[in-house]
Scaffold this active site. Structure first.
Site, PDB file in Angstrom:
ATOM      1  N   SER A 175      -1.232  17.964 -49.368  1.00 51.79           N
ATOM      2  CA  SER A 175      -1.964  17.219 -50.426  1.00 51.79           C
ATOM      3  C   SER A 175      -3.398  17.722 -50.522  1.00 51.79           C
ATOM      4  O   SER A 175      -4.334  17.012 -50.140  1.00 51.79           O
ATOM      5  CB  SER A 175      -1.920  15.715 -50.164  1.00 51.79           C
ATOM      6  OG  SER A 175      -2.277  15.376 -48.859  1.00 51.79           O
ATOM      7  N   LEU A 222      -4.255  21.203 -43.362  1.00 52.92           N
ATOM      8  CA  LEU A 222      -3.717  22.520 -43.664  1.00 52.92           C
ATOM      9  C   LEU A 222      -2.300  22.674 -43.133  1.00 52.92           C
ATOM     10  O   LEU A 222      -1.866  21.948 -42.223  1.00 52.92           O
ATOM     11  CB  LEU A 222      -4.608  23.601 -43.048  1.00 52.92           C
ATOM     12  CG  LEU A 222      -6.023  23.746 -43.621  1.00 52.92           C
ATOM     13  CD1 LEU A 222      -6.855  24.653 -42.737  1.00 52.92           C
ATOM     14  CD2 LEU A 222      -5.976  24.273 -45.053  1.00 52.92           C
ATOM     15  N   SER A 276     -30.295  24.129 -88.207  1.00 50.36           N
ATOM     16  CA  SER A 276     -31.568  23.528 -87.807  1.00 50.36           C
ATOM     17  C   SER A 276     -32.623  23.705 -88.893  1.00 50.36           C
ATOM     18  O   SER A 276     -33.434  22.806 -89.147  1.00 50.36           O
ATOM     19  CB  SER A 276     -32.050  24.152 -86.494  1.00 50.36           C
ATOM     20  OG  SER A 276     -31.130  23.905 -85.450  1.00 50.36           O
ATOM     21  N   PRO A 279     -24.612  22.266 -82.244  1.00 50.38           N
ATOM     22  CA  PRO A 279     -24.667  23.689 -81.902  1.00 50.38           C
ATOM     23  C   PRO A 279     -23.502  24.463 -82.487  1.00 50.38           C
ATOM     24  O   PRO A 279     -22.401  23.942 -82.637  1.00 50.38           O
ATOM     25  CB  PRO A 279     -24.641  23.690 -80.371  1.00 50.38           C
ATOM     26  CG  PRO A 279     -23.994  22.404 -80.007  1.00 50.38           C
ATOM     27  CD  PRO A 279     -24.388  21.428 -81.060  1.00 50.38           C
ATOM     28  N   GLY A 280     -23.753  25.733 -82.798  1.00 50.44           N
ATOM     29  CA  GLY A 280     -22.712  26.569 -83.391  1.00 50.44           C
ATOM     30  C   GLY A 280     -21.948  27.406 -82.394  1.00 50.44           C
ATOM     31  O   GLY A 280     -20.838  27.844 -82.679  1.00 50.44           O
TER      32      GLY A 280
END
EC number: 2.7.7.4
Length: 640
Positions: free
Chosen positions: A551, A478, A46, A120-121
Site C-alpha cells: 500500500s 516495502l 490585457s 491568461p492565454g
C-alpha cells in the site's frame, strides 16, 4: 447638476447633496455584468481591458502617472500608454509581457456596472482561465487578426461553453495591423462559426476592434471600418441580457453555508440563493433528508425582507424545528433537486500530476464536501478537432468525460440547469491543492436504483457476540520488510487469546479477488480500494482484520481509514530500510526490477510514501517477528 449660481450657500449644498444621493441611488440599481476576456497568447486581452478602464474614466490620476512612467520604462514601441500594464499586476507579468494570474477589474458606465476577468492565454495557465469563467455571464474571445483562430481560441471557447456561458463576443483584435481589411475579418468569423457549431455555440457577436487604437471599443463607430455597421464593444456589453438573471425564474435553491445561532431564541440558516425566489410562508424542503417546513422569515443585516431573489445572501428561519446544517440545501418543497452519489461529468484536469483513477479526492459542490473517486475516463476531448479520444487517465489541461462516485449522496442539478449545484472541484487530500473542475451531467441510473438495505442485526451486535472490539490492523512497508511474517505472528497470538480474526495478505488476494489487476499506479490504487471495502465488511462482522500490503500511497491508506469508524483503523508501519529489504529479496523481485524485467516495482521505479503519523512502528532489524507481534498486541489492548 442643478444651477446653484444665485442660491444661498446652504441651499446650494443641499441641492448638491440631493444630486449626489440621486446619482448614488441610480448607480446602486444598475445591473451588473460579469465577463471574461480570453483567447490565445498575445491576442491583446490585457490591452483591451486597460483601454476599457481608461475610456470609462476609471483610472485615478496617480494610477495614470504610474502607468505612463511604467510604459516609458518598459518601452511600448512608440505607444504613449501601455494599457496592458493596468491589469498585468504581477512582476513576472510585467517583465514577460504576458498574463499569468486572473486579474479582476471593476468599471462602470452610465448604463451598467462591470466586473471583468482578464484570463491568461498560455495553455499551462488554463486552470486560471477556468476560475475566471466559472462566474462569468459573457465571454469576449479575442483573436489576433494576423493569426486567426488558434488551438487556444478553440480550447477557451469550448471551456466557456462547458462552463455555462451562453453570451459570446468574437473580438477580432489588431485590425490596424492588417489594414482594417474586411476580408480578413470575414474569413476569421467564418472559421470561428464553423468551429462554434461543433461545440454547441449557436450565436455569437463578431466585432472588429483595435485595443491599441481604440477602434470600435467605445460608443463612437470607427471611421477605419466603414464596412462594419454593428455595435461597438461597450454598446454590446451595456445592452446584452444578463442571462444569470434568469435564475430568478427557476425553482428555489439555497445551499446552507452556516447555521446562524446568535442566541437561544434565534436559529436561522444562512446562504446565497442559487436560484428562484423565496418569501415568508413559502413551503420548503431540506435535502438530503427530505424534511419539509415553511419559511417563517427572510432575514438580512438591513432587516427582514418580504421576498428575496437569486444572488442575494439571506438567513431563513423556519416554522418547524427540523435538522438542517451546513451542506444541506433548502429548496422549493414541490420541486426539489435530485439526490445521488454516482454521476457522469465533464472533468477539466488542472494539476501537473495525472488523475489517479480510483483514488479518493475531496469533492466540493456548493457547500457540500464528500470523498469521491473518478473512474477511468470514457473519453478525452481533442479541443482542436472535437474528436473523442480513448484515455486511461487525464493530464494537465485535459478535458474528459468520466463517471464520478461519491461516498455520500449529494444534492445536485445538472450544470446546464444550475451552475451552483452542478459545478464542483476536486481537491487532493494530501496537499489540499485543487486538481480538477467538473460539471455534472446527470446521475447514473444505478445511483437511483441501488439503496442501502437496513438490517436488524447491527455491527455492534456482531462485535458483542465475539466479545471483542473490531479492528483493522493495516501493515504497510516495502516488499521484504516483514509485513506478512509479523501479521501472521500477530494473528497466531490473537488466536491463543480466543480472538476472532482474519488475515488478508497481498499475494493471496491477488490469486482471487484482485487477480485482474496489474501493478500500474491505477491498479495499485484499485487493489487497495477493494481490500479496504472487504476489510470494512469484515469489521462490520465484528472481526479483527489483519492486512499485509505494501500500500505505497498515503492517499489510499487514508481512504481506507476514512471508510471505518473512528479509531478502528490501526496503521502499522514495518519500517525496514530499502537496502535491508533488498538484501533479503526472498522472491528475487528486487533483482528483476534492477534488471528492468519488472516494471513499477515499489522502491525501485515506483515510489513508496512512508506514513507520516503511523499508529504503531515496528521493524525486523531490531526486533524478531515474535517481539514485534507482542509489541503490537500490547499497543492495541484492550480489545473489548
Amino acid at each position: 447638476m442643478a444651477d446653484t449660481a444665485n442660491t444661498p450657500a446652504y441651499e446650494s449644498d443641499a441641492l448638491i447633496a440631493q444630486d449626489i444621493d440621486a446619482y448614488l441611488e441610480a448607480h446602486q440599481h444598475k445591473t451588473m455584468l460579469r465577463f471574461i476576456t480570453c483567447g490565445s497568447v498575445d491576442d491583446g486581452k490585457s490591452t483591451l481591458i486597460g483601454r476599457l478602464l481608461y475610456d470609462s474614466k476609471m483610472i485615478f490620476e496617480d494610477q495614470l502617472a504610474a502607468l505612463e512612467s511604467d510604459s516609458r520604462r518598459i518601452g511600448t514601441q512608440g505607444q504613449e500608454i501601455d494599457f496592458a500594464l493596468l491589469v498585468d499586476g504581477l512582476a513576472a507579468e510585467r517583465e514577460q509581457g504576458i498574463t499569468i494570474d486572473v486579474a479582476y477589474r471593476f468599471f462602470s458606465t452610465e448604463k451598467r456596472k462591470f466586473i471583468v476577468a482578464d484570463c491568461p492565454g498560455h495553455e499551462q495557465y488554463t486552470r486560471n482561465m477556468v476560475t475566471g469563467a466559472s462566474t462569468a455571464d459573457l465571454a469576449v474571445i479575442l483573436v489576433d487578426a494576423r493569426k486567426g483562430v488558434l488551438v487556444q481560441t478553440r480550447r477557451h471557447s469550448f471551456l466557456c461553453h462547458q462552463l455555462g456561458i451562453r453570451s459570446v463576443v468574437l473580438a477580432v483584435n489588431k485590425m490596424d495591423l492588417v489594414g482594417y481589411d474586411r476580408a480578413v475579418f470575414e474569413r476569421i468569423v467564418a472559421d470561428y462559426r464553423d468551429f462554434a457549431a461543433t461545440i454547441g455555440i449557436e450565436n455569437f457577436t463578431a466585432i472588429p476592434i483595435s485595443g491599441f487604437k481604440g477602434d470600435n471599443i467605445t460608443a463612437a463607430p470607427s471611421a477605419n471600418t466603414p464596412w462594419y455597421d454593428g455595435p461597438s464593444l461597450i454598446d454590446h456589453l451595456e445592452s446584452v441580457e444578463v442571462l444569470s438573471a434568469a435564475d430568478a425564474g427557476k425553482p428555489f435553491r439555497m445551499p446552507v453555508q452556516w447555521v446562524n445561532r446568535p442566541d437561544l431564541d434565534f436559529r436561522g440558516f444562512s446562504g446565497l440563493i442559487a436560484s428562484g425566489t423565496i418569501a415568508s410562508g413559502d413551503a420548503v424542503r431540506v435535502l438530503p433528508s427530505g424534511r419539509t417546513s415553511s419559511v417563517a422569515s427572510v432575514v438580512t443585516f438591513d432587516g427582514d425582507l418580504d421576498r428575496a431573489i437569486a444572488g442575494q445572501s439571506v438567513t431563513l428561519t423556519l416554522a418547524d424545528e427540523i435538522d438542517c446544517s451546513r451542506g444541506n440545501v433548502i429548496a422549493a418543497a414541490d420541486d426539489p433537486p435530485q439526490v445521488a452519489d454516482q454521476f457522469e461529468a465533464t472533468v477539466v484536469w488542472l494539476a501537473d500530476e495525472d488523475l489517479h483513477v480510483g483514488r479518493g479526492y475531496w469533492l466540493k459542490l456548493a457547500t457540500q464536501t464528500v470523498s469521491a473517486t473518478v473512474q477511468e475516463p470514457k473519453y478525452r476531448i481533442d479541443v482542436n478537432t472535437m474528436e473523442r479520444l480513448a484515455a486511461k487517465t487525464l493530464s494537465l489541461n485535459d478535458i474528459g468525460v468520466a463517471e464520478v462516485f461519491a461516498d455520500k449522496p449529494l444534492v445536485f442539478e445538472p450544470y446546464a440547469t444550475n451552475r451552483t449545484l452542478g459545478g464542483f472541484i476536486l481537491i487532493d487530500k494530501a496537499t489540499n491543492a485543487t486538481v480538477a473542475a467538473g460539471m455534472l451531467h446527470f446521475s447514473l441510473r444505478r445511483s437511483q436504483n441501488v439503496h442501502w438495505q437496513a438490517t436488524d442485526i447491527t455491527r455492534e451486535h456482531h462485535a458483542a457476540l465475539k466479545n471483542q472490539t473490531p479492528r483493522v490492523l493495516w501493515f504497510t512497508g516495502l516488499s521484504g520488510s516483514g509485513k506478512s511474517t509479523i501479521a501472521n505472528e500477530v494473528e497466531k497470538q490473537l488466536a491463543l487469546m480466543n480472538r476472532h480474526t482474519f488475515l488478508l495478505d497481498g499475494d493471496n488476494v491477488r490469486h482471487g479477488l484482485n487477480k485482474d489487476l496489474g501493478f500500474t499506479e491505477a491498479d495499485r490504487i484499485e487493489n487497495i480500494r477493494r481490500i479496504g471495502e472487504v476489510a470494512k465488511l469484515m469489521a462490520d462482522a465484528g472481526l479483527i482484520v489483519l492486512t499485509a500490503f505494501i500500500s505505497p500511497f498515503r492517499a489510499e491508506r487514508q481512504m481506507v481509514r476514512d471508510m471505518l469508524a473512528e479509531n478502528e483503523f490501526i496503521e502499522i508501519f514495518v519500517d525496514t530500510p530499502l537496502e535491508v529489504a533488498e538484501a533479503r529479496d526472498v522472491k528475487g523481485l528486487y533483482r528483476k526490477a534492477r534488471e528492468g524485467k519488472l516494471k513499477n516495482f515499489t522502491g525501485i521505479d515506483s515510489p513508496y510514501e512512508p506514513p507520516e503519523n503511523p499508529d504503531i512502528v515496528v521493524n525486523t532489524v531490531d526486533m524478531t517477528p515474535e517481539e514485534a507481534a507482542q509489541y503490537i498486541i500490547r499497543r492495541i489492548l484492550p480489545l473489548k
